[in-house]
Design an enzyme around this catalytic site. Structure first.
Site, PDB file in Angstrom:
ATOM      1  N   PHE A 103      22.294 100.078  40.817  1.00 17.77           N
ATOM      2  CA  PHE A 103      23.468 101.173  41.548  1.00 17.77           C
ATOM      3  C   PHE A 103      23.435  99.970  42.611  1.00 17.77           C
ATOM      4  O   PHE A 103      23.329 100.441  44.082  1.00 17.77           O
ATOM      5  CB  PHE A 103      22.761 102.515  42.715  1.00 17.77           C
ATOM      6  CG  PHE A 103      23.736 103.514  41.537  1.00 17.77           C
ATOM      7  CD1 PHE A 103      23.466 103.966  39.974  1.00 17.77           C
ATOM      8  CD2 PHE A 103      24.752 104.562  42.146  1.00 17.77           C
ATOM      9  CE1 PHE A 103      24.094 105.038  39.169  1.00 17.77           C
ATOM     10  CE2 PHE A 103      24.879 105.463  41.316  1.00 17.77           C
ATOM     11  CZ  PHE A 103      25.210 105.492  40.236  1.00 17.77           C
ATOM     12  N   LYS A 152      33.095 114.155  46.916  1.00 16.04           N
ATOM     13  CA  LYS A 152      32.936 115.450  47.664  1.00 16.04           C
ATOM     14  C   LYS A 152      30.834 116.096  47.214  1.00 16.04           C
ATOM     15  O   LYS A 152      31.108 116.914  48.646  1.00 16.04           O
ATOM     16  CB  LYS A 152      33.578 116.316  46.684  1.00 16.04           C
ATOM     17  CG  LYS A 152      32.762 116.731  45.296  1.00 16.04           C
ATOM     18  CD  LYS A 152      33.651 117.724  44.014  1.00 16.04           C
ATOM     19  CE  LYS A 152      32.502 118.522  43.094  1.00 16.04           C
ATOM     20  NZ  LYS A 152      31.290 118.573  43.085  1.00 16.04           N
ATOM     21  N   CYS A 170      32.533 113.772  41.808  1.00 13.36           N
ATOM     22  CA  CYS A 170      31.266 113.968  42.514  1.00 13.36           C
ATOM     23  C   CYS A 170      30.655 113.674  43.433  1.00 13.36           C
ATOM     24  O   CYS A 170      30.485 114.247  44.452  1.00 13.36           O
ATOM     25  CB  CYS A 170      29.779 113.605  41.061  1.00 13.36           C
ATOM     26  SG  CYS A 170      30.425 114.488  39.550  1.00 13.36           S
ATOM     27  N   ARG A 180      40.080 110.874  39.594  1.00 14.65           N
ATOM     28  CA  ARG A 180      39.621 111.737  40.678  1.00 14.65           C
ATOM     29  C   ARG A 180      38.850 110.422  42.269  1.00 14.65           C
ATOM     30  O   ARG A 180      38.055 110.151  41.928  1.00 14.65           O
ATOM     31  CB  ARG A 180      38.775 113.014  40.643  1.00 14.65           C
ATOM     32  CG  ARG A 180      39.569 113.923  39.713  1.00 14.65           C
ATOM     33  CD  ARG A 180      38.997 115.421  39.705  1.00 14.65           C
ATOM     34  NE  ARG A 180      38.163 115.088  38.195  1.00 14.65           N
ATOM     35  CZ  ARG A 180      37.329 115.766  38.247  1.00 14.65           C
ATOM     36  NH1 ARG A 180      37.535 116.938  37.971  1.00 14.65           N
ATOM     37  NH2 ARG A 180      36.397 115.479  37.049  1.00 14.65           N
TER      38      ARG A 180
HETATM   39  N1  LIG Z   1      32.786 116.055  36.076  1.00 11.55           N
HETATM   40  C1  LIG Z   1      31.048 115.332  36.385  1.00 11.55           C
HETATM   41  O1  LIG Z   1      30.540 114.197  36.347  1.00 11.55           O
HETATM   42  C2  LIG Z   1      29.877 116.276  36.802  1.00 11.55           C
HETATM   43  C3  LIG Z   1      28.819 115.853  36.924  1.00 11.55           C
HETATM   44  C4  LIG Z   1      27.858 116.659  37.067  1.00 11.55           C
HETATM   45  C5  LIG Z   1      27.612 118.097  38.170  1.00 11.55           C
HETATM   46  N2  LIG Z   1      29.813 117.623  37.350  1.00 11.55           N
HETATM   47  C6  LIG Z   1      29.738 119.571  38.420  1.00 11.55           C
HETATM   48  O2  LIG Z   1      30.234 120.692  37.484  1.00 11.55           O
HETATM   49  C7  LIG Z   1      31.504 121.550  37.908  1.00 11.55           C
HETATM   50  C8  LIG Z   1      32.258 121.430  37.267  1.00 11.55           C
HETATM   51  O3  LIG Z   1      32.617 119.705  37.360  1.00 11.55           O
HETATM   52  P1  LIG Z   1      34.028 119.181  36.440  1.00 11.55           P
HETATM   53  O4  LIG Z   1      34.075 117.758  36.181  1.00 11.55           O
HETATM   54  O5  LIG Z   1      33.689 119.515  34.844  1.00 11.55           O
HETATM   55  O6  LIG Z   1      34.970 120.027  36.699  1.00 11.55           O
HETATM   56  P2  LIG Z   1      36.619 120.183  35.813  1.00 11.55           P
HETATM   57  O7  LIG Z   1      37.449 120.071  37.107  1.00 11.55           O
HETATM   58  O8  LIG Z   1      36.839 118.807  34.436  1.00 11.55           O
HETATM   59  O9  LIG Z   1      36.415 120.994  34.927  1.00 11.55           O
HETATM   60  C9  LIG Z   1      36.204 122.504  35.495  1.00 11.55           C
HETATM   61  C10 LIG Z   1      37.132 123.916  34.599  1.00 11.55           C
HETATM   62  O10 LIG Z   1      37.433 124.464  34.979  1.00 11.55           O
HETATM   63  C11 LIG Z   1      38.139 125.601  34.801  1.00 11.55           C
HETATM   64  N3  LIG Z   1      38.092 126.755  35.473  1.00 11.55           N
HETATM   65  C12 LIG Z   1      39.055 126.578  37.018  1.00 11.55           C
HETATM   66  N4  LIG Z   1      39.266 127.915  37.131  1.00 11.55           N
HETATM   67  C13 LIG Z   1      38.433 128.845  36.080  1.00 11.55           C
HETATM   68  C14 LIG Z   1      37.466 129.983  35.728  1.00 11.55           C
HETATM   69  N5  LIG Z   1      38.264 131.119  36.646  1.00 11.55           N
HETATM   70  N6  LIG Z   1      37.995 130.784  34.620  1.00 11.55           N
HETATM   71  C15 LIG Z   1      37.937 129.929  33.548  1.00 11.55           C
HETATM   72  N7  LIG Z   1      38.107 127.917  33.753  1.00 11.55           N
HETATM   73  C16 LIG Z   1      38.223 127.930  35.006  1.00 11.55           C
HETATM   74  C17 LIG Z   1      39.116 124.293  34.911  1.00 11.55           C
HETATM   75  O11 LIG Z   1      40.385 124.855  33.912  1.00 11.55           O
HETATM   76  C18 LIG Z   1      38.665 123.193  33.891  1.00 11.55           C
HETATM   77  O12 LIG Z   1      39.381 123.189  32.843  1.00 11.55           O
HETATM   78  C19 LIG Z   1      31.135 120.980  38.926  1.00 11.55           C
HETATM   79  O13 LIG Z   1      30.921 121.911  40.160  1.00 11.55           O
HETATM   80  C20 LIG Z   1      31.286 119.271  39.486  1.00 11.55           C
HETATM   81  O14 LIG Z   1      30.477 119.161  40.616  1.00 11.55           O
HETATM   82  C21 LIG Z   1      30.180 117.325  37.515  1.00 11.55           C
END
Ligand SMILES: NC(=O)c1ccc[n+]([C@@H]2O[C@H](COP(=O)([O-])OP(=O)(O)OC[C@H]3O[C@@H](n4cnc5c(N)ncnc54)[C@H](O)[C@@H]3O)[C@@H](O)[C@H]2O)c1
Length: 449
Positions: A257, A271, A268, A336
């Site tokens: 990093f 936000k 991530c 994103r």
């Molecule tokens: N993307 C990463 O690398 C990462 C890593 C660690 C933590 N996170 C955290 O994990 C969480 C999810 O991130 P992500 O990147 O997987 O998000 P994402 O947007 O890729 O996936 C979220 C999913 O939830 C679904 N969804 C929304 N509302 C819903 C409901 N009511 N019922 C069922 N499904 C529903 C959406 O359709 C989507 O497919 C966030 O809080 C993020 O900060 C993400």
């Protein structure tokens, strides 16, 4: 173990597929019917190295299934993972609507079905401190007081681009709970993933919630520090690569990093920095350092764009640019908060034309810009007639190009390297004007004005 995953995006799908790979029965729920249909039909919906293969294997073996129906999945599951979005609200605070709406639904399901057995509801989404209590309250509002469940904070640390690898061999697992029953169940679930010596760290819910934001904000801080330092190196004629080697070999600092670039993006870091800033302000203990981290990150893409303007003496109208890389980092299709959007917006505003290429993330640019951009089939295809090449994402396929061919294809041999992937001396020796970050981009000093 019977597991439900609510939300099958980057975290949910990887979690579900990896848990199935270790023999669990996994029920994935998403309220996006299109995603569910694709996943049921054998089409993986996100790009992550290695995901397709284990997804296909577990789908074939019937260890993972996809649906929009929450109730049957919750009733069957011992553990319910909430992998829902937590996007920033207007004030920077994480928007908990998705998480709390689902908690509310789970409460109603438990109320309708008393005596379904003990369940652990796991917050895997990145959520502000105090969310576990809110999730528990949302469920209890409907379920009777004696409903048998615990809410646990289990933040996810996977890196996009390495998500499968990280989930299958985590460096650590954090479990935030004071319920022995919940801790035992989750340790059992994670045990087959942990390489020897990598710990399960048990703590209270609030500390687990803070840990996730603290980790991402620390990483963002390293990036912004190096970006600011690179700007300084540019001004005084020092070389940030050498400085990086010099400090990275100190084990207290570490090698990772420390690479300057266009700033952090993705779903991530941006936000999470904003959300921690907001939480700290609300608590009356503002984290001043994080405001600078955020400001530098915004400034960094502007500084880079100024190099393009400066090279062409502010006259970009009518020029044609090739742009390599759209994803916020390599090995993902995630766009994103990608820094590329600032560069593209500015180039279009200046009435330049742009041809873009990315191995996986073209859809992200098409959705946003439509026919305002041209889309190339290959990296070299983007270069035809270009007055400049802008490198935004350090995909491996960009690292060792055929510079001779590039020079033939381009109208003007100019490279703006936003990721410092080439050796400046070598590229210049091949007849290119080459601008990178913090590495004496021009002859002489003070290159950024
Ligand atoms: N993307 C990463 O690398 C990462 C890593 C660690 C933590 N996170 C955290 O994990 C969480 C999810 O991130 P992500 O990147 O997987 O998000 P994402 O947007 O890729 O996936 C979220 C999913 O939830 C679904 N969804 C929304 N509302 C819903 C409901 N009511 N019922 C069922 N499904 C529903 C959406 O359709 C989507 O497919 C966030 O809080 C993020 O900060 C993400």
């Amino acid at each position: 173990m019977n597991v439900a995953i609510v939300g099958t995006g980057y975290v949910g799908l990887v979690t579900g597929v990896c848990l199935a790979e270790r023999g669990n029965a996994v029920h994935c729920i998403d309220n996006n019917a299109e995603i569910v249909e694709k996943l049921r039909g054998g089409a993986v919906t996100i790009y992550e190295p290695g995901l397709e293969e284990i997804y296909q294997r577990n789908l074939r073996k019937g260890r993972i299934e996809f649906s929009s129906a929450l109730e049957p999945a919750v009733l069957k599951a011992q553990v319910v993972f909430l992998c829902l979005p937590t996007p920033p609200g207007e004030d920077g605070a994480a928007d908990l609507r998705y998480v709390l709406d689902v908690a509310d639904e789970i409460g109603k399901i438990l109320a309708r079905n008393p005596g379904t057995g003990y369940k652990v509801i796991v917050d895997k989404s990145t959520v502000p401190v105090g969310t576990s209590e809110k999730v528990e309250a949302a469920i209890r509002r409907h379920a009777a007081d004696h409903a048998d469940f615990d809410v646990v904070s289990n933040p996810e640390f996977l890196r996009e681009g390495f998500a499968v690898e990280d989930f299958l061999r985590p460096e650590r697992v954090v479990i935030g709970s004071d319920s022995e029953r919940a801790i035992v169940l989750l340790k059992d679930l994670y045990e087959p993933f942990l390489p020897p010596g990598n710990p399960v760290i048990v703590m209270d819910e609030k500390s687990a919630e803070v840990t996730k934001y603290a980790a991402n904000s620390f990483l963002a801080m390293k990036i912004s520090y190096m970006n600011d330092l690179a700007y300084f190196c540019d001004a005084v004629g020092a070389d940030i690569d050498k400085v990086r080697e010099g400090i990275g070999s100190d084990s207290r600092i570490g090698k990772k990093f420390l690479f300057p670039g266009l700033g952090y993006g993705g779903s991530c870091l941006p936000k999470d920095v904003k959300a921690l800033l907001r939480s700290a302000q609300d608590a009356g203990t503002p984290l001043a350092i994080l405001q600078s981290v955020e400001d530098i990150n915004q400034e960094q893409r502007k500084r880079f764009y100024r190099k393009i303007e400066k090279h062409f003496k502010e006259k970009l109208e009518g020029l044609r640019f090739a742009l390599w890389g759209i994803a916020f980092k390599p090995n993902t299709d995630d766009v994103r908060e990608a820094p590329v959007f600032y560069i593209l917006d500015e180039l279009l505003k200046a009435k330049a034309s742009v041809v873009v290429y990315d191995p996986e993330a073209m859809a992200g640019a098409k959705a946003r810009y439509g026919d305002r951009l041209e889309y190339a089939e290959s990296s070299y295809g983007a270069l035809r007639g270009a007055d400049g090449l802008v490198i935004v994402t350090e995909w491996n396929e960009f690292r060792k190009p055929d510079f001779g061919l590039m020079k033939i294809l381009m109208r003007q041999p100019v490279i703006f390297d936003g990721r410092n992937i080439y050796d400046p001396a070598k590229v210049r020796a091949r007849g290119f004007a080459y601008h990178s970050i913090g590495r004496k981009s021009h002859e002489g000093h003070a290159t950024i004005g």
